[in-house]
Write a protein that holds these residues in place. Sequence first.
Motif, PDB file in Angstrom:
ATOM      1  N   UNK A 578       0.860  -1.192   0.000  1.00  0.00           N
ATOM      2  CA  UNK A 578       0.000   0.000   0.000  1.00  0.00           C
ATOM      3  C   UNK A 578       0.900   1.247   0.000  1.00  0.00           C
ATOM      4  N   UNK A 579       0.835   2.088  -1.009  1.00  0.00           N
ATOM      5  CA  UNK A 579       1.702   3.283  -1.041  1.00  0.00           C
ATOM      6  C   UNK A 579       1.266   4.281   0.035  1.00  0.00           C
ATOM      7  N   UNK A 580       2.224   5.013   0.533  1.00  0.00           N
ATOM      8  CA  UNK A 580       1.919   5.990   1.572  1.00  0.00           C
ATOM      9  C   UNK A 580       1.079   7.127   1.035  1.00  0.00           C
ATOM     10  N   UNK A 581       1.120   7.306  -0.263  1.00  0.00           N
ATOM     11  CA  UNK A 581       0.350   8.401  -0.846  1.00  0.00           C
ATOM     12  C   UNK A 581      -1.096   8.004  -1.148  1.00  0.00           C
ATOM     13  N   UNK A 582      -1.510   6.771  -0.724  1.00  0.00           N
ATOM     14  CA  UNK A 582      -2.858   6.288  -1.050  1.00  0.00           C
ATOM     15  C   UNK A 582      -3.898   7.164  -0.384  1.00  0.00           C
ATOM     16  N   UNK A 630      -8.641   5.820   5.571  1.00  0.00           N
ATOM     17  CA  UNK A 630      -8.176   7.198   5.690  1.00  0.00           C
ATOM     18  C   UNK A 630      -6.836   7.286   4.999  1.00  0.00           C
ATOM     19  N   UNK A 631      -6.317   8.467   4.931  1.00  0.00           N
ATOM     20  CA  UNK A 631      -4.976   8.673   4.338  1.00  0.00           C
ATOM     21  C   UNK A 631      -3.909   8.109   5.255  1.00  0.00           C
ATOM     22  N   UNK A 632      -2.858   7.563   4.648  1.00  0.00           N
ATOM     23  CA  UNK A 632      -1.760   6.995   5.430  1.00  0.00           C
ATOM     24  C   UNK A 632      -0.885   8.116   5.982  1.00  0.00           C
ATOM     25  N   UNK A 633      -0.469   7.958   7.180  1.00  0.00           N
ATOM     26  CA  UNK A 633       0.370   8.947   7.878  1.00  0.00           C
ATOM     27  C   UNK A 633       1.768   8.372   8.077  1.00  0.00           C
ATOM     28  N   UNK A 634       2.700   9.296   8.322  1.00  0.00           N
ATOM     29  CA  UNK A 634       4.083   8.838   8.540  1.00  0.00           C
ATOM     30  C   UNK A 634       4.211   8.027   9.816  1.00  0.00           C
ATOM     31  N   UNK A 663       2.179  -4.084   3.581  1.00  0.00           N
ATOM     32  CA  UNK A 663       3.394  -3.242   3.756  1.00  0.00           C
ATOM     33  C   UNK A 663       3.100  -1.854   3.223  1.00  0.00           C
ATOM     34  N   UNK A 664       3.351  -0.861   4.034  1.00  0.00           N
ATOM     35  CA  UNK A 664       3.106   0.541   3.660  1.00  0.00           C
ATOM     36  C   UNK A 664       4.416   1.126   3.139  1.00  0.00           C
ATOM     37  N   UNK A 665       4.570   1.320   1.825  1.00  0.00           N
ATOM     38  CA  UNK A 665       5.787   1.881   1.203  1.00  0.00           C
ATOM     39  C   UNK A 665       5.473   2.229  -0.226  1.00  0.00           C
TER      40      UNK A 665
END
Length: 810
Positions: A578-582, A630-634, A663-665
């Motif tokens: 899952x991209x962080x910008x999703x 929701x949007x992914x956060x750092x 995996x979030x990247x």
Amino acid sequence: MAIPPKLTRCSGLMVLCLFLELLLATRARNIFYSVPEETDKGSFVGNIARDLGLKPHELAERGVRIVSRGRTHLFSLNPRSGSLVTAGRIDREELCAQSARCLVSFNILVEDEMKLFPIEVEIIDINDNTPQFQFEELEFKMNEITTPGTRIPLPFGQDPDVGINSLQSYQLSYNPHFSLDVQHGPDGSQNPEMVLQSPLDREEEAVHYLVLTASDGGNPIHSGTLHIRVQVVDANDNPPAFTQAEYQMSVPENVPLGTQLLRVNATDPDEGANGEVRYSFHNIDHKVAQIFQLDSCTGEISNKEPLDFEEYKIYPMEIQAQDGAGLMARAKVLIKVLDVNDNAPEVSITSVTTAVPENFPMGAIIALINVHDQDSGENGHTTCSIPENLPFKLEKLVDNYYRLVTERTLDRELTPEYNITVTATDQGNPILSTQAHILLLVTDINDNPPVFHQDSYSVYIPENNPRGASIFSVRAQDIDSNENAQVTYSLLEEIIQGAPLSSYLSINSDTGVIYTLRSFDYEQFQNLQLRVTAQDSGNPPLSSNVSLSLFILDQNDNTPEVLYPVLPTDGSTGVELAPRSAEPGYLVTKVVAVDRDSGQNAWLSYRLIKASEPGLFLVGLHTGEVRTARALLDRDALKQSLVVAVQDHGQPPLSATVTLTIAVADSIPDILADLSSIRTMDNPEDSDLTLYLVVAVATVSCVFLAFVTVLLALRLRRWHSTRLLQAAGSGLGGMSASHFVGIEGVHAFLQTYSHEVSLTSDSRKSHLIFPQPNYADTLISQESCEKKDFLSAPQTLLEDKKETISQVIF
């Protein structure tokens, strides 16, 4: 048949011709015999077997017997000789009275052919009766002045015999004053009269005694006597005189007893005792005298016994009127009896069949019926009938005989028995009738096959049924009876999915209950089509079939099966990227599952039951799609673990779970870097281990390159170099065959990545090409890889060179 004596005098061929002629004529007419009366029981009358064209032993076999109109049988059949014999003593006078010819008529029945042969037997009179007078003594009073030539009628004698054996003559004993004169009537009767020959003289002889003798003409001669006493009295000049010379009247036969039928009247002009008239019967049959009563003073005649037209149609009698002085006068009285319809017809069923099969042919004989009415004229004319709604009819034969025959085919299932009412009716007024009943049973034949209650049956059973359980019952009914209605059941053998039907189901042959022999699986087949046969036990047996559809109902016996993601067989866990910008609603992956059940048992729903970061992801209830909530956060962790449950809608519901690792990247290198940083942050000791690993890799690379350079330079030791290259090729082959890239025990399975590895003897020319990452790829965590603690000395890496090279991540 009795042959006339004159035929015995014929000779040879003529006798034979005459006999045949007579035999043929007899077949067209009545068979005639004659027998004397008073013969002993069993006396021969005629050869009935011969005259019927039968042999003696056939009389019993063919049911030959005598039928008559209800009177006691006078004759019987001798089955041994085939002769007609007397059944007892026959009294002709009792049977036929004064008839000139006494004929007894009856019929011979040949039962197997239901044919009637009329028989007539004449009873020949013998001289077995003596002439008798009504009185043994008779007294007359005669005036002495009676003129000669005066006739005094005398009682006539009675002889029941006929012909020459009857009374033939009278004879009067000798007396000079009296003589006998016999008058012959027009009917052949003889009336004796005593005639005064010379004047009487009371003073000379006051009483005269005479004897009247009546004799027959038999052999020997029989005679009877009447003693006559004539008393001579003084003069009486006026005898009684009747008002009529003959009195006649007609009365019905049912006149009540004691009814005054007739009154005779005689007058005498004399005075005193000479004018007193008294009445008495004179010349009357003794049977008639028992029926009627005469008042001697008034002359009234009444009946003291019932009148019977069938016995006497006319009662003749003679009445005598006598005054006190002995003068007499006589008058005739004729009482005619009128027939009254007082006898109902008599119905006798001579031969009857009590049971017939329902396929009895039309026109077959059921019974032989005889009707007789003792009345005469219209009162004695009879008709015979049966109800019109019956499948029978009456056929009239000779001599008021009828036979009851079938008119149409019988059907036991419609009418198992018939109570046939036979009605005989006369034509008198009032009409009299008699009924007789014939009970006829119709026996069954196997003409009806079993019939099922329905044209087809449908049965529904749930799958996973227990073996041997009853699932249904068929029923067929056969309207026949007894063994023709005993039904047995069977299944028509068929092949279903390569196996015979008998391996799936069985049926109770007596009750029609169907049992299962195995447990059915809806997922294997949903229905069975079979045919049930019902057969009776008749001869020949009849059968019928019915179709039965067996439907298997689904049960919730299958757990949902997850098709995607497919879990590796080595125990690793699938990883999704899952991209962080999703953005919110981003489709990360989709859980795909199926259920082998059907209907609502296969309706699946998805839900998230566990997440490492609640609220970050959500799962579509019906689609199984995993999307970002929701949007992914750092601050969100790199590795997200989700447990998704797939559940069907059966009762009870069944479910399965699948664990997803996300995996979030933004790219795979990022994944590796992030994983390294995550590992370092999580465990400081792991950071040192990573450093050792990098140093070891570099050292091994240098040593390997140096080794290859030396190998190429020193080609003199080719055989040794070849072994080294084989060993090195084996290590590199394992690396190129691997489709996983991993760091510290984490491997990523790349569905769309292509790894190209180029190896040369110079390490500087070796390179690894990575295509652009695809975020839809799946990463699998290799949990089976154990952590390795590196040793401080490089020698350890060299000793484990093979294992280390296989774990190098490019």
